[in-house]
Design an enzyme around this catalytic site. Sequence first.
Site, PDB file in Angstrom:
ATOM      1  N   GLY A   1      43.895  38.726  36.659  1.00  0.00           N
ATOM      2  CA  GLY A   1      42.688  39.034  35.896  1.00  0.00           C
ATOM      3  C   GLY A   1      42.959  39.912  34.680  1.00  0.00           C
ATOM      4  O   GLY A   1      42.156  40.760  34.325  1.00  0.00           O
ATOM      5  N   LEU A   2      44.132  39.669  34.049  1.00  0.00           N
ATOM      6  CA  LEU A   2      44.443  40.337  32.774  1.00  0.00           C
ATOM      7  C   LEU A   2      44.376  41.855  32.858  1.00  0.00           C
ATOM      8  O   LEU A   2      43.839  42.519  31.976  1.00  0.00           O
ATOM      9  CB  LEU A   2      43.501  39.835  31.678  1.00  0.00           C
ATOM     10  CG  LEU A   2      43.701  38.366  31.310  1.00  0.00           C
ATOM     11  CD1 LEU A   2      42.546  37.874  30.448  1.00  0.00           C
ATOM     12  CD2 LEU A   2      45.027  38.167  30.587  1.00  0.00           C
TER      13      LEU A   2
ATOM     14  N   CYS B   1      40.930  32.225  28.498  1.00  0.00           N
ATOM     15  CA  CYS B   1      39.949  33.188  29.009  1.00  0.00           C
ATOM     16  C   CYS B   1      38.519  32.657  28.890  1.00  0.00           C
ATOM     17  O   CYS B   1      38.219  31.883  27.994  1.00  0.00           O
ATOM     18  CB  CYS B   1      40.029  34.485  28.232  1.00  0.00           C
ATOM     19  SG  CYS B   1      41.692  34.979  27.879  1.00  0.00           S
TER      20      CYS B   1
ATOM     21  N   GLY C   1      55.175  28.252  38.270  1.00  0.00           N
ATOM     22  CA  GLY C   1      56.447  28.171  38.993  1.00  0.00           C
ATOM     23  C   GLY C   1      57.024  26.765  38.915  1.00  0.00           C
ATOM     24  O   GLY C   1      56.383  25.852  38.369  1.00  0.00           O
TER      25      GLY C   1
HETATM   26  C1  FMN Z   1      51.575  37.000  37.450  1.00  0.00           C
HETATM   27  C2  FMN Z   1      51.310  36.227  36.185  1.00  0.00           C
HETATM   28  C3  FMN Z   1      50.557  36.820  35.167  1.00  0.00           C
HETATM   29  C4  FMN Z   1      50.297  36.130  33.984  1.00  0.00           C
HETATM   30  N1  FMN Z   1      49.601  36.753  32.984  1.00  0.00           N
HETATM   31  C5  FMN Z   1      49.435  36.122  31.777  1.00  0.00           C
HETATM   32  C6  FMN Z   1      48.818  36.790  30.682  1.00  0.00           C
HETATM   33  O1  FMN Z   1      48.448  37.971  30.763  1.00  0.00           O
HETATM   34  N2  FMN Z   1      48.652  36.102  29.513  1.00  0.00           N
HETATM   35  C7  FMN Z   1      49.085  34.811  29.362  1.00  0.00           C
HETATM   36  O2  FMN Z   1      48.941  34.229  28.280  1.00  0.00           O
HETATM   37  N3  FMN Z   1      49.684  34.154  30.391  1.00  0.00           N
HETATM   38  C8  FMN Z   1      49.861  34.783  31.587  1.00  0.00           C
HETATM   39  N4  FMN Z   1      50.507  34.122  32.621  1.00  0.00           N
HETATM   40  C9  FMN Z   1      50.954  32.737  32.420  1.00  0.00           C
HETATM   41  C10 FMN Z   1      52.435  32.661  32.041  1.00  0.00           C
HETATM   42  O3  FMN Z   1      52.685  33.349  30.834  1.00  0.00           O
HETATM   43  C11 FMN Z   1      52.897  31.193  31.901  1.00  0.00           C
HETATM   44  O4  FMN Z   1      52.149  30.568  30.882  1.00  0.00           O
HETATM   45  C12 FMN Z   1      52.702  30.387  33.186  1.00  0.00           C
HETATM   46  O5  FMN Z   1      52.916  31.183  34.305  1.00  0.00           O
HETATM   47  C13 FMN Z   1      53.597  29.154  33.258  1.00  0.00           C
HETATM   48  O6  FMN Z   1      54.964  29.507  33.294  1.00  0.00           O
HETATM   49  P1  FMN Z   1      55.829  29.628  34.668  1.00  0.00           P
HETATM   50  O7  FMN Z   1      55.601  28.363  35.444  1.00  0.00           O
HETATM   51  O8  FMN Z   1      57.236  29.790  34.190  1.00  0.00           O
HETATM   52  O9  FMN Z   1      55.302  30.823  35.394  1.00  0.00           O
HETATM   53  C14 FMN Z   1      50.774  34.800  33.819  1.00  0.00           C
HETATM   54  C15 FMN Z   1      51.526  34.216  34.850  1.00  0.00           C
HETATM   55  C16 FMN Z   1      51.811  34.901  36.016  1.00  0.00           C
HETATM   56  C17 FMN Z   1      52.631  34.247  37.088  1.00  0.00           C
END
Ligand code: FMN
Lengths: 242, 305
Positions: free
Chosen positions: B72-73, B131, B218
Amino acid sequence: MKQGIYTIGHNRPLTADVWEMTLLGDTSPITAPGQFINIKLEGLFLRRPISVCHWDGEKLTIIYKVVGKGTEQMCAMGPREKLDVLAGLGNGFDVQKCGDHTLVIGGGVGVPPMYGLAKALLAAGKKVTAVLGFNTASEIFYENEFKALGVDTVITTVDGSYGVKGFVTHGLPEHYDYYCACGPLPMLKAVYNAAPTSGLLSFEERMGCGFGACMGCSCETKYGSKRICVDGPVLEKEEIVW
Amino acid sequence: MVDTKVTLSGIVLDNPVIPASGTFGYGKEFAALYDINCLGTFSFKGTTREARFGNPTPRIAECNAGMINAVGLQNPGVEAVIAHELPEMKKFFHKPVMANVSGFSVEDYAYTCAMLDKEEQVGWLEVNISCPNVHNGGMSFGVDPKAAAEVTAAVKAVTTKPVYMKLSPNVTDIVSIAKACEEAGADGISLINTLLGMRIDLRTKKPVIANKMGGFSGSAILPVALRMVYQVYEAVKIPVIGMGGVSSAEDVIEMMLAGATAVEVGAANLVNPYACRDIIADLPRVMEKYRINNLTDMIGGAHHG
Ligand SMILES: Cc1cc2nc3c(=O)[nH]c(=O)nc-3n(C[C@H](O)[C@H](O)[C@H](O)COP(=O)(O)O)c2cc1C
Ligand SMILES: Cc1cc2nc3c(=O)[nH]c(=O)nc-3n(C[C@H](O)[C@H](O)[C@H](O)COP(=O)(O)OP(=O)(O)OC[C@H]3O[C@@H](n4cnc5c(N)ncnc54)[C@H](O)[C@@H]3O)c2cc1C
Ligand code: FES
């Protein structure tokens, strides 16, 4: 915090579903009782957080309850198998903060970190009383280990099949000047309400990383938001917001 | 010697590997483990106008080959980021950083981006439009080409830094959103954010996550992310940053072949805190294995001939 490959020393059942495992490797990242490790397991995405029960030289001991896929995999492992572990996570209990007569209160698999804590308190010259709560007689573990430290040990069971009948709050002695507690949330709340002295309480939360990167484990405290994995798992009684 | 350098809107990166927003905080937890100057850059935690505590816990659920988060940012707000996080970051990270921004109204985005525009350390703005828009019944900006374009234009009006619009994959037509951002002046597109998902606990018979649903990411999402990067690369002329399920040097190159100029790594950092360092160290070996001398030449390679 440090990542390392640890070798399983032994892995044995203590009760029907609680196991004790020793891991051989670098224990230098562990700086306080109540810290935890985060274990990578084959085929599972997230690591599994487990408290350090105690550590000594090149050996650390964990005690875990088999509840799901990860802990099932762990109990099937044997000596000489290797585990990828992040060690030395969390703040742990600050022995300096504890009183001259400190109660260590553990419920179920909240008991393990209290053993290492009891050892550290004794080493710091403090008097220790342990109150360990279980559901029933067959689930009790480590009673003798605590007693072997020379610690007054009270056992409580919910069904009264051993020791004091009831919850840990029914086993609290009259005199002590500080307490440390680890166990399920309802137990922590009950202890918080029942014990008049100051204290330290160890919390659990679902974790993404275990080292402060993801904000997955945040909780609100009187001093603002904290991450259970790095600013905890141990919080001071005075800062807790239920 | 293989060449891993890529150029992102005029700024040269030593390599295309960028920890993704929300999985790297503001860098300090990782800087304590390794010298993070080996990274191309990193995208810091989604920052908003005001401080946010985020959602109730549990916020995390495990999945096969992935995880769901509903953080939740949570962030300290843009003022605290500028006052505390950026000065601290300067001590351990000496490259331009990517500032990830979130908002709940067009004005929020513009305000936060205008603040970050003044910061020398910030190389790029990455604007997360997954968002909910509080002025539009909570519908995400990222599911509507018009709303996405509005945010893009509002941000472009307040900054001279390159603006990368970060798209949500939870849409029927990702290409139309990417094109709307490009037409509104975006300098690049980042994708994908997390896929909306959920898990139910068999013991409690209730959703694992307090918020019920959350963002799935993931290794499991790599094919979905790759497909979207491929489609968007074909439709736009601006650079694309690819992400979603990347956890190895091979995955980085696969993303680049689909059309990514740079590649972000998210959830993998949480499981292996050294993931990005290890991927960067492994890139030359994998490049040699596949006879690749220059990574830039690979961008969009799967589209040609
Ligand atoms: C715990 C967590 C927090 C995240 N918080 C944000 C965020 O604050 N802003 C955002 O643009 N993306 C956020 N993401 C998304 C990641 O930046 C990314 O776009 C997404 O997880 C896909 O990549 P991955 O499969 O390598 O995790 C978050 C992802 C995770 C797992
Ligand atoms: C700081 C800390 C210390 C802990 N110490 C111990 C200990 O010493 N002994 C012990 O037996 N247990 C301990 N736990 C609980 C232990 O982490 C879980 O029982 C374990 O992760 C379950 O994994 P599983 O794969 O068997 O269960 P599953 O239910 O299959 O796990 C699915 C997911 O949920 C997570 N999860 C499930 N239960 C919990 C829980 N109670 N707390 C946090 N995450 C959970 C898992 O890590 C995994 O990501 C501790 C938890 C924390 C946060
Ligand atoms: S589990 Fe990631 S910050 Fe605590």
